[in-house]
Each structure stands twice: as structure tokens, then as C-alpha cells.
Design a protein around this motif. Structure first.
Motif, mmCIF file in Angstrom:
data_model
loop_
_atom_site.group_PDB
_atom_site.id
_atom_site.type_symbol
_atom_site.label_atom_id
_atom_site.label_comp_id
_atom_site.label_asym_id
_atom_site.label_seq_id
_atom_site.Cartn_x
_atom_site.Cartn_y
_atom_site.Cartn_z
ATOM 1 N N VAL A 59 0.911 -1.154 0.186
ATOM 2 C CA VAL A 59 -0.074 -0.188 -0.163
ATOM 3 C C VAL A 59 0.768 1.375 0.201
ATOM 4 N N THR A 60 0.487 2.133 -0.947
ATOM 5 C CA THR A 60 1.089 3.617 -1.151
ATOM 6 C C THR A 60 -0.034 4.590 -0.486
ATOM 7 N N PHE A 61 0.376 5.194 0.570
ATOM 8 C CA PHE A 61 -0.689 6.324 0.876
ATOM 9 C C PHE A 61 -0.328 7.731 0.628
ATOM 10 N N VAL A 62 -1.172 8.402 -0.135
ATOM 11 C CA VAL A 62 -0.914 9.661 -0.526
ATOM 12 C C VAL A 62 -1.882 10.791 0.071
ATOM 13 N N SER A 63 -1.196 11.561 0.506
ATOM 14 C CA SER A 63 -1.785 12.937 1.259
ATOM 15 C C SER A 63 -1.224 14.029 0.966
ATOM 16 N N LEU A 64 -1.923 15.021 1.329
ATOM 17 C CA LEU A 64 -1.432 16.642 0.949
ATOM 18 C C LEU A 64 -0.906 17.204 2.250
ATOM 19 N N ARG A 65 0.190 17.710 1.806
ATOM 20 C CA ARG A 65 1.065 18.254 3.049
ATOM 21 C C ARG A 65 0.531 19.456 3.450
ATOM 22 N N ASP A 66 -0.257 20.510 2.588
ATOM 23 C CA ASP A 66 -0.690 21.905 2.984
ATOM 24 C C ASP A 66 -1.816 21.557 3.503
ATOM 25 N N TRP A 67 -2.948 20.782 2.747
ATOM 26 C CA TRP A 67 -4.322 20.708 2.911
ATOM 27 C C TRP A 67 -4.254 19.950 4.354
ATOM 28 N N GLY A 68 -3.399 18.722 4.733
ATOM 29 C CA GLY A 68 -3.505 17.951 5.904
ATOM 30 C C GLY A 68 -2.567 18.876 7.036
ATOM 31 N N MET A 69 -1.955 19.778 6.774
ATOM 32 C CA MET A 69 -0.978 20.726 7.753
ATOM 33 C C MET A 69 -0.206 19.626 8.477
ATOM 34 N N TRP A 70 0.592 18.965 7.674
ATOM 35 C CA TRP A 70 1.678 17.892 8.182
ATOM 36 C C TRP A 70 2.894 18.559 8.755
ATOM 37 N N LYS A 71 3.128 18.230 10.212
ATOM 38 C CA LYS A 71 4.486 18.455 10.689
ATOM 39 C C LYS A 71 5.346 17.389 10.361
ATOM 40 N N LYS A 72 6.510 17.691 10.505
ATOM 41 C CA LYS A 72 7.856 16.783 10.434
ATOM 42 C C LYS A 72 7.519 15.514 11.150
ATOM 43 N N GLU A 73 7.352 16.142 12.476
ATOM 44 C CA GLU A 73 7.237 14.875 13.495
ATOM 45 C C GLU A 73 5.957 13.773 13.264
ATOM 46 N N GLU A 74 5.174 14.497 12.464
ATOM 47 C CA GLU A 74 4.036 13.520 12.353
ATOM 48 C C GLU A 74 4.261 12.582 11.147
ATOM 49 N N GLU A 75 5.109 12.853 10.141
ATOM 50 C CA GLU A 75 5.706 11.880 9.540
ATOM 51 C C GLU A 75 6.445 10.793 9.980
ATOM 52 N N THR A 76 7.240 11.164 11.170
ATOM 53 C CA THR A 76 7.574 10.174 12.012
ATOM 54 C C THR A 76 6.757 8.883 12.784
ATOM 55 N N LEU A 77 5.694 9.790 13.201
ATOM 56 C CA LEU A 77 4.881 9.202 13.868
ATOM 57 C C LEU A 77 3.923 8.277 12.930
ATOM 58 N N PHE A 78 3.763 8.494 11.771
ATOM 59 C CA PHE A 78 3.036 7.713 10.888
ATOM 60 C C PHE A 78 3.653 6.564 10.693
ATOM 61 N N TYR A 79 5.147 6.438 10.430
ATOM 62 C CA TYR A 79 5.759 5.392 10.056
ATOM 63 C C TYR A 79 5.916 4.290 11.382
ATOM 64 N N GLU A 80 5.902 5.172 12.294
ATOM 65 C CA GLU A 80 5.687 4.019 13.525
ATOM 66 C C GLU A 80 4.685 3.537 13.783
ATOM 67 N N LYS A 81 3.400 3.934 13.435
ATOM 68 C CA LYS A 81 2.050 3.301 13.651
ATOM 69 C C LYS A 81 1.749 2.632 12.578
ATOM 70 N N PHE A 82 2.137 2.951 11.294
ATOM 71 C CA PHE A 82 1.919 2.068 10.003
ATOM 72 C C PHE A 82 3.114 1.854 9.342
ATOM 73 N N PRO A 83 4.026 0.933 9.944
ATOM 74 C CA PRO A 83 5.386 0.714 9.291
ATOM 75 C C PRO A 83 5.359 0.143 8.063
ATOM 76 N N ASN A 84 4.330 -0.742 7.503
ATOM 77 C CA ASN A 84 4.098 -1.349 6.332
ATOM 78 C C ASN A 84 3.314 -0.684 5.177
ATOM 79 N N ILE A 85 3.266 0.674 5.402
ATOM 80 C CA ILE A 85 2.728 1.609 4.659
ATOM 81 C C ILE A 85 3.515 2.533 3.860
ATOM 82 N N GLN A 86 3.975 2.749 2.448
ATOM 83 C CA GLN A 86 4.673 3.796 2.108
ATOM 84 C C GLN A 86 3.818 5.174 2.003
#
Length: 384
Positions: free
Chosen positions: A39-66
Motif C-alpha cells: 500500500v502507498t498512501f498519498v496525502s496533501l502536505r498543505d491541506w493536512g497541515m503535516w508536521k515533520k514529527e507527524e511523518e515520523t509518527l506515521f511510520y511508527e504507527k503504520f510501518p508497512n505503508i509507504q
């Protein structure tokens, strides 16, 4: 061989407890646990107001998803923003389309690097992304909402409806969570429409002996929730005696005035603590479309819900489902008082909600539907 899935959702799963992010986290958890899917998950950086630390949290929570984060507006360059986003947006032909040239270009770059067996695009407003996909890809539009009903005050209904249906008809499979929307999409698209039973794990605890919280309201600060809580505070709250209302979520910021019997918490770390020790949940909802996630979440904890007519939109059963429905402030307050003071009545409504939830929103039911899509359809289409 693993089946390759592209999943687009503009929102940020790491931010807040709104219904859309709750749903997003469920889907990502399903994908993360399914080792037969790449699975490849595509989201919007500006729309979702992603923070750098949230990218790290994403991979910790969903390690099997790109994870791929794209931009809709690209404000790093004013020239690109003006000519590739702002000006084209003023001349768009489809009234509900919110994609941009910049986004479609970045999305296309991902498509070129891999061949996907399935693609799921969230919301009809982003549906034009289908134009970037290969004809061999099985396409799914996860509607979430009926956009025409959401935007009916902004544009001519006929134009909105025609544009929305024209986007939906391009997809192989249309997902909806509402029985009303299932009927509309089925009638006007002649495409496969799948009613997805929004599910939660059963959160029923042992028989409650203590209620710390009389009335619980959990909500984000979208316009429909703001309108609903303003109605409740103005029309219903003055009719409630000796009860306290506990409000959780971003909706608290929209309540400027302080009330002696209203407690605002903002976003909390342990929402389960409140649900486990609450007596009644409310969902004042005068407008909006689709299934209300907060209603189903409350039912998953065995909480009776007092709501308006819009609060039971999308539910398969409109009665005997754990919800007491009224448009009238006096009747709304009486329903709350009766649940608070009549034990037999309370238990009856509670059991109706539990039975409805188990029959219609059990995670097992939804998993079976998802598995059938990603396995049965794969075999039928012979993606190799």
C-alpha cells in the motif's frame, strides 16, 4: 505476489479525532495489517497541515505503508502558484473539482513509478485524479459525503449534481456509508455501489456502576457542528436541570461564552475514559449529510444518543437504534432527563443501541467486504 494499492486521502491521520480522521485511521490499520497488500498512501502536505514529527509518527504507527506527501498549491514559488493553481482554478469546468494542475502532476509522477492494481480516491472533489491512472487499475471512489448536499447553498443544485455524478461514473466501484446516498448513487450512475458499514470495535465495558459524566459531546469545529452546538446551548441547555455537559474536541474553541454547567476539555489523550464513564451522549445536528461517526462511536460504547433528525442520516435503521431523535428543544431536553432519571427506559434504549451496532457496524462485517474487494475482484480481473 502482493497486490499494489494506491490510497489517496488529503487529510492527516495524525491530527485530531474528527470523523474523517477516525475513518482514515481504520483504513490505514486494515492496510497495515494485511501483508498481502503493498500500500502507498498519498496525502496533501498543505491541506493536512503535516508536521515533520507527524511523518515520523506515521511510520511508527503504520510501518508497512509507504507515505507520499504532495502539495495542492505549491506556495514556494508565487509564479507557479499564480499560473499553475490560482488562475486555472478560476476557470475550472467541474464545479466540485478541487484538484490542481500541480497536484495532478505530482500524483502522475507517483503513478509512473509503479503499476497499481487498485486505487482508492477519497471524496468526489478529488475524483479527477482518476485521469492520471492506468486503465488496468481497478478504481474506487470513497465518497465519504454527498458533495451536492454539502454545497447546495454555493451553486445551482443541478450543476453540482451533474458534475458530481459525472465524476462518480468514471469509477469501477463507488463506496458510500449512507443508505440514502447508496440509493442516489445507484440510481444515477449505473455503476457498482458498495454500502460500507462504518465499523468500530465493540467498546462495551462491564456494567457501569458510576457515571462521572452526565452528558458527553465529542466533535470537531466544522460548520455543521458549530451550528448544532449553538442551537443546543441556546435552546436546550436552559431546560436542563442539575446536569453537566462535557464537551471534547475542537468544537470547544467555537464556544465563546462560558456556562456554569458546561465543561470544555479540548482534545484529550484518553477519549475512552470519557466514553466509559458517561451516561448519555448528544449529537445536536441540524444540517450536514452522511453517517455521523460520533453517533456510531458512542453506540460502540453502549451509550444512548440524543440527537436531531440529521444525526441519524445514513443509518440503516432510523428507530430502535439507541438514538432518541427530536427537532424540538423541549422534547430534546425531556429525552435527556428521561434517560438520566428512568433506569428501565435507559436500559431499554441502551440495549437497542447495542443490538443495532452489533448487527450493522461490527468490524468483522466490514473486513469481509474489504477482503472480498481486494481478493475476489483481483482474481476476476486477473491482475498479473
Amino acid at each position: 505476489m502482493k497486490k499494489k494499492v494506491l490510497y489517496f486521502m488529503p487529510d492527516n491521520p495524525m491530527s485530531g479525532k474528527a470523523g474523517n480522521t477516525t475513518r482514515l485511521n481504520y483504513m490505514l490499520s486494515y492496510f497495515n495489517e494485511n501483508r498481502d497488500l503493498d500500500v502507498t498512501f498519498v496525502s496533501l502536505r498543505d491541506w493536512g497541515m503535516w508536521k515533520k514529527e507527524e511523518e515520523t509518527l506515521f511510520y511508527e504507527k503504520f510501518p508497512n505503508i509507504q507515505l507520499h506527501l504532495l502539495d495542492k498549491k505549491y506556495k514556494k514559488s508565487f509564479i507557479k502558484y499564480l499560473f499553475l493553481y490560482k488562475i486555472p482554478y478560476l476557470f475550472k469546468k467541474n464545479s466540485i473539482d478541487t484538484t490542481s494542475y500541480i497536484l495532478r502532476k505530482e500524483f502522475s509522477d507517483i503513478i509512473k513509478k509503479s503499476t497499481f492494481d487498485f486505487a482508492i480516491i477519497s471524496y468526489a472533489t478529488w475524483g479527477r485524479l482518476i485521469n492520471e491512472l492506468s486503465d488496468s487499475t481497478y478504481t474506487i471512489i470513497d465518497t465519504h459525503d454527498f458533495i451536492t448536499a454539502q454545497s447546495r447553498h454555493k451553486c445551482t443544485i443541478g450543476k453540482l449534481f451533474q458534475d458530481e455524478i459525472s465524476i462518480l461514473k468514471q469509477y469501477d466501484n463507488i463506496w458510500t456509508y449512507s443508505v440514502e446516498e447508496e440509493y442516489i448513487f445507484d440510481q444515477f450512475t449505473n455503476k457498482k455501489v458498495t454500502l460500507m458499514p462504518v465499523s468500530f470495535p465493540e467498546n462495551l465495558s462491564e456494567k457501569k456502576t458510576e457515571f462521572k459524566y452526565d452528558i458527553l459531546y465529542v466533535a470537531s469545529d466544522n460548520p455543521h457542528n458549530i451550528k448544532g452546538i449553538q442551537w443546543f446551548l441556546k435552546e436546550v441547555l436552559p431546560l436542563l436541570n442539575n446536569v453537566k455537559v462535557h464537551i471534547i474536541g475542537k468544537i470547544g474553541k467555537a464556544i465563546a461564552e462560558d456556562y456554569p454547567n458546561v465543561i470544555k476539555y479540548g482534545i484529550v489523550d484518553d477519549l475512552q475514559e470519557f466514553y466509559n464513564h458517561a451516561r448519555v451522549a448528544i449529537c445536536p445536528m441540524l444540517s450536514g449529510t452522511g453517517v455521523k461517526i460520533k453517533v456510531l462511536e458512542a453506540l460502540s460504547y453502549g451509550l444512548p444518543v440524543v440527537t436531531n433528525r440529521r444525526g441519524v442520516d445514513g443509518l440503516i435503521n432510523k428507530k430502535n437504534n439507541g438514538c432518541l431523535v427530536s427537532q424540538n428543544p423541549v422534547e430534546f431536553s425531556k429525552a435527556i432527563h428521561q434517560l438520566m432519571n428512568d433506569h428501565v427506559f435507559y436500559e431499554n434504549v441502551k440495549m437497542q443501541g447495542i443490538c443495532y451496532f452489533k448487527e450493522n457496524h461490527n468490524p468483522k462485517i466490514e473486513k469481509e467486504i474489504l477482503d472480498s474487494i481486494f481478493y475476489k475482484i483481483y482474481e476476476e480481473k486477473n491482475f498479473n
